[in-house]
Design a protein around this motif. Sequence first.
Motif, PDB file in Angstrom:
ATOM      1  N   PHE A  25      11.153   5.482   8.986  1.00  0.00           N
ATOM      2  CA  PHE A  25      10.083   4.577   8.579  1.00  0.00           C
ATOM      3  C   PHE A  25       9.434   5.073   7.292  1.00  0.00           C
ATOM      4  O   PHE A  25       9.049   6.235   7.173  1.00  0.00           O
ATOM      5  N   SER A  26       9.331   4.198   6.332  1.00  0.00           N
ATOM      6  CA  SER A  26       8.701   4.528   5.062  1.00  0.00           C
ATOM      7  C   SER A  26       7.258   4.027   5.053  1.00  0.00           C
ATOM      8  O   SER A  26       7.019   2.843   5.314  1.00  0.00           O
ATOM      9  N   PRO A  27       6.300   4.917   4.776  1.00  0.00           N
ATOM     10  CA  PRO A  27       4.903   4.463   4.686  1.00  0.00           C
ATOM     11  C   PRO A  27       4.714   3.346   3.667  1.00  0.00           C
ATOM     12  O   PRO A  27       3.783   2.547   3.782  1.00  0.00           O
ATOM     13  N   ALA A  28       5.605   3.284   2.668  1.00  0.00           N
ATOM     14  CA  ALA A  28       5.504   2.233   1.650  1.00  0.00           C
ATOM     15  C   ALA A  28       5.631   0.844   2.261  1.00  0.00           C
ATOM     16  O   ALA A  28       5.123  -0.139   1.703  1.00  0.00           O
ATOM     17  N   ALA A  29       6.292   0.747   3.420  1.00  0.00           N
ATOM     18  CA  ALA A  29       6.459  -0.551   4.071  1.00  0.00           C
ATOM     19  C   ALA A  29       5.124  -1.126   4.541  1.00  0.00           C
ATOM     20  O   ALA A  29       5.015  -2.324   4.812  1.00  0.00           O
ATOM     21  N   LEU A  30       4.117  -0.262   4.640  1.00  0.00           N
ATOM     22  CA  LEU A  30       2.792  -0.721   5.065  1.00  0.00           C
ATOM     23  C   LEU A  30       1.989  -1.326   3.909  1.00  0.00           C
ATOM     24  O   LEU A  30       0.960  -1.963   4.152  1.00  0.00           O
ATOM     25  N   ILE A  31       2.443  -1.120   2.671  1.00  0.00           N
ATOM     26  CA  ILE A  31       1.671  -1.601   1.521  1.00  0.00           C
ATOM     27  C   ILE A  31       1.467  -3.116   1.568  1.00  0.00           C
ATOM     28  O   ILE A  31       0.331  -3.593   1.431  1.00  0.00           O
ATOM     29  N   PRO A  32       2.516  -3.944   1.751  1.00  0.00           N
ATOM     30  CA  PRO A  32       2.269  -5.387   1.832  1.00  0.00           C
ATOM     31  C   PRO A  32       1.449  -5.785   3.057  1.00  0.00           C
ATOM     32  O   PRO A  32       0.760  -6.810   3.034  1.00  0.00           O
ATOM     33  N   LEU A  33       1.501  -4.979   4.118  1.00  0.00           N
ATOM     34  CA  LEU A  33       0.674  -5.266   5.297  1.00  0.00           C
ATOM     35  C   LEU A  33      -0.799  -5.044   4.974  1.00  0.00           C
ATOM     36  O   LEU A  33      -1.665  -5.835   5.376  1.00  0.00           O
ATOM     37  N   VAL A  34      -1.096  -3.982   4.217  1.00  0.00           N
ATOM     38  CA  VAL A  34      -2.469  -3.746   3.760  1.00  0.00           C
ATOM     39  C   VAL A  34      -2.920  -4.888   2.848  1.00  0.00           C
ATOM     40  O   VAL A  34      -4.051  -5.377   2.938  1.00  0.00           O
TER      41      VAL A  34
END
Length: 290
Positions: free
Chosen positions: A149-158
Amino acid sequence: MTDQNFRLGAMLMTATAFVFAMQDGISCHLAGEYNVYMVVMIRYWFFAAFVLVLAARKPGGIRAATRSRFLKIQVLRGLLLAAEVCVMVTAFTILGLVESHAVFTCYPLLVAALSGPVLGEKVGWRRWTAIGIGFVGVLAILEPGVRVFSPAALIPLVSALMFALYGLLTRYVARGDSSSVSFFWTGISGAVAMTAVGVFRWQPMSGPDWGWMAVLCCTAATGHWLMIRALEVAEASAIQPFAYFQLVFAAALGMTVFGEVLEPNVAVGAVIVVAAGLFTLWRARQVARD
């Protein structure tokens, strides 16, 4: 609302989605070459000029557009949207258009989930179920536990969370301010904030990219104008589903221009999220009728 107005509103909202998808593609290109803050700052300069021209043409002029019953919240809305744009453009450069938009599409579900604590609206079990199903779709896109899991994947969720809060605050200030007042403060406060951040990160830009920047600024103004016209001729709840075409247009752009690949999990997750979002919109309309 007549069928003719609905058709026109649907066409305008679809055109809005197309223009905003093109805007995202250009933003992705420019932010890949220059820093995000400068790109967003220049875009906001044009947006602010567009807002000032619109306000000057309204009855009462610019002075009337500045009169708000919720000035602090209006400024907060503008700052929140500017920050959200920076976060989303960053997501484009890291994850690409396809995956970023697939995750961002959950924002109507976040609006439904947060409408209770923020606006005091009642959210029934049907909509809570749809919200839960929608986030199953988000998990399908992100695949936690299946791949690293890449933390970057949370950027569009934020970004989706920020945009949902912006939308809820927009609904809140609509209780006392007109749409022209909200639009004015969205552009002006965002432009001031982005100038304070971006002017210190200025980078020389090539001639061709100045051309792309000019197109980006035009798409921003055109997209907002189309959206305003769509909401003038048709009910927002009726034509909002057509905004989901932005995901389709952005995905097509990402695959054809930027060479991105639509992974099966992203496609399945996006369908789940959109279906859940459409249900929440339909349910909200039914509740409003009752």
